[in-house]
Scaffold this active site. Sequence first.
Site, mmCIF file in Angstrom:
data_model
loop_
_atom_site.group_PDB
_atom_site.id
_atom_site.type_symbol
_atom_site.label_atom_id
_atom_site.label_comp_id
_atom_site.label_asym_id
_atom_site.label_seq_id
_atom_site.Cartn_x
_atom_site.Cartn_y
_atom_site.Cartn_z
ATOM 1 C CB THR A 198 -0.924 0.021 1.238
ATOM 2 O OG1 THR A 198 -1.673 1.248 1.237
ATOM 3 C CG2 THR A 198 -0.152 -0.048 2.544
ATOM 4 C CG ASP A 200 -9.771 -3.479 -3.410
ATOM 5 O OD1 ASP A 200 -9.510 -2.290 -3.145
ATOM 6 O OD2 ASP A 200 -10.463 -3.810 -4.401
ATOM 7 C CG ASP A 234 -14.537 4.956 9.598
ATOM 8 O OD1 ASP A 234 -14.939 3.916 9.051
ATOM 9 O OD2 ASP A 234 -13.438 5.045 10.162
ATOM 10 N N GLY A 275 -12.280 7.697 5.647
ATOM 11 C CA GLY A 275 -13.135 7.192 4.576
ATOM 12 C C GLY A 275 -14.609 7.438 4.835
ATOM 13 C CE LYS A 326 -5.732 0.121 3.307
ATOM 14 N NZ LYS A 326 -6.005 -0.325 1.950
HETATM 15 P P1 IMP Z 1 -9.096 0.676 0.095
HETATM 16 O O1 IMP Z 1 -9.372 -0.582 -0.624
HETATM 17 O O2 IMP Z 1 -8.542 0.466 1.469
HETATM 18 O O3 IMP Z 1 -8.321 1.661 -0.742
HETATM 19 O O4 IMP Z 1 -10.501 1.378 0.395
HETATM 20 C C1 IMP Z 1 -11.445 1.697 -0.624
HETATM 21 C C2 IMP Z 1 -12.302 2.867 -0.150
HETATM 22 O O5 IMP Z 1 -13.028 2.494 1.020
HETATM 23 C C3 IMP Z 1 -11.521 4.135 0.212
HETATM 24 O O6 IMP Z 1 -12.311 5.244 -0.180
HETATM 25 C C4 IMP Z 1 -11.411 4.063 1.724
HETATM 26 O O7 IMP Z 1 -11.336 5.353 2.317
HETATM 27 C C5 IMP Z 1 -12.709 3.356 2.099
HETATM 28 N N1 IMP Z 1 -12.526 2.538 3.298
HETATM 29 C C6 IMP Z 1 -11.714 1.459 3.434
HETATM 30 N N2 IMP Z 1 -11.808 0.949 4.676
HETATM 31 C C7 IMP Z 1 -12.671 1.758 5.339
HETATM 32 C C8 IMP Z 1 -13.148 1.770 6.683
HETATM 33 O O8 IMP Z 1 -12.797 0.954 7.555
HETATM 34 N N3 IMP Z 1 -14.017 2.763 6.986
HETATM 35 C C9 IMP Z 1 -14.426 3.697 6.104
HETATM 36 N N4 IMP Z 1 -14.010 3.738 4.843
HETATM 37 C C10 IMP Z 1 -13.133 2.773 4.464
#
Ligand code: IMP
Length: 199
Positions: free
Chosen positions: A7, A69, A155, A153, A12
């Site tokens: 990442t 992901d 949340d 994100g 992370k």
């Molecule tokens: P990624 O796969 O971790 O890049 O996440 C994909 C999308 O989901 C991004 O917009 C992140 O901000 C959102 N995201 C991932 N995990 C969480 C979480 O635990 N809470 C809120 N949003 C999340």
Amino acid sequence: MNILVATTNPGKVKEYRHFFKDLSVTFLSLKDAGIDQEFEETGQTLAENSLGKASFYGDLSGEMTVADDTGLFVKALSEKPGVKSARYAKTDSLRMKKVLENLQNVPYNEREADFKVVISLYYSKTKFHKSFEGEIKGMIVDEERQVVQRGFGYDPIFYVPKAGKTFAEMTGPEKNALSHRGIAFKKLSHFLSQTLDKK
Ligand code: IMP
């Protein structure tokens, strides 16, 4: 044992180091491994993207590699933003705004959503790979709810009925105890401790 966390998000890498602090594993960032190439997420599923990412960086580095992901799947929006959650709009704030606007006329009891994550572990030397899934069911509230500086994100708009709070109203440990990522982390942790025990 070293594990590369595939990442570009330093938060992370910290999360992995924190969650697995009791295992004798050193988590490396892409920077630690001297890698600056970017993986383009073009898969149709979380599993495809997470394994694609893990194998791309695993082959480049030769290290055991993990990648994850995540997607937010909103029932009333035909499961969107789903696999494209990170690309739904330009910023976290605009992404939440878009979900809320698209749900404007949808009553509370029809605002179900699932957070899903797939974590993939990959080792280039043997082509070994295994994926660990986590999922949590919740509801999308009608405005952001958060405690300052908590969460990221989506949340602030993801409400967990059994906790009576949004993810952004929980402390880190509270969220990890029930979140999609917490569930997948526990499965990965179990697998890694068994593997390390056999060594
Ligand atoms: P990624 O796969 O971790 O890049 O996440 C994909 C999308 O989901 C991004 O917009 C992140 O901000 C959102 N995201 C991932 N995990 C969480 C979480 O635990 N809470 C809120 N949003 C999340």
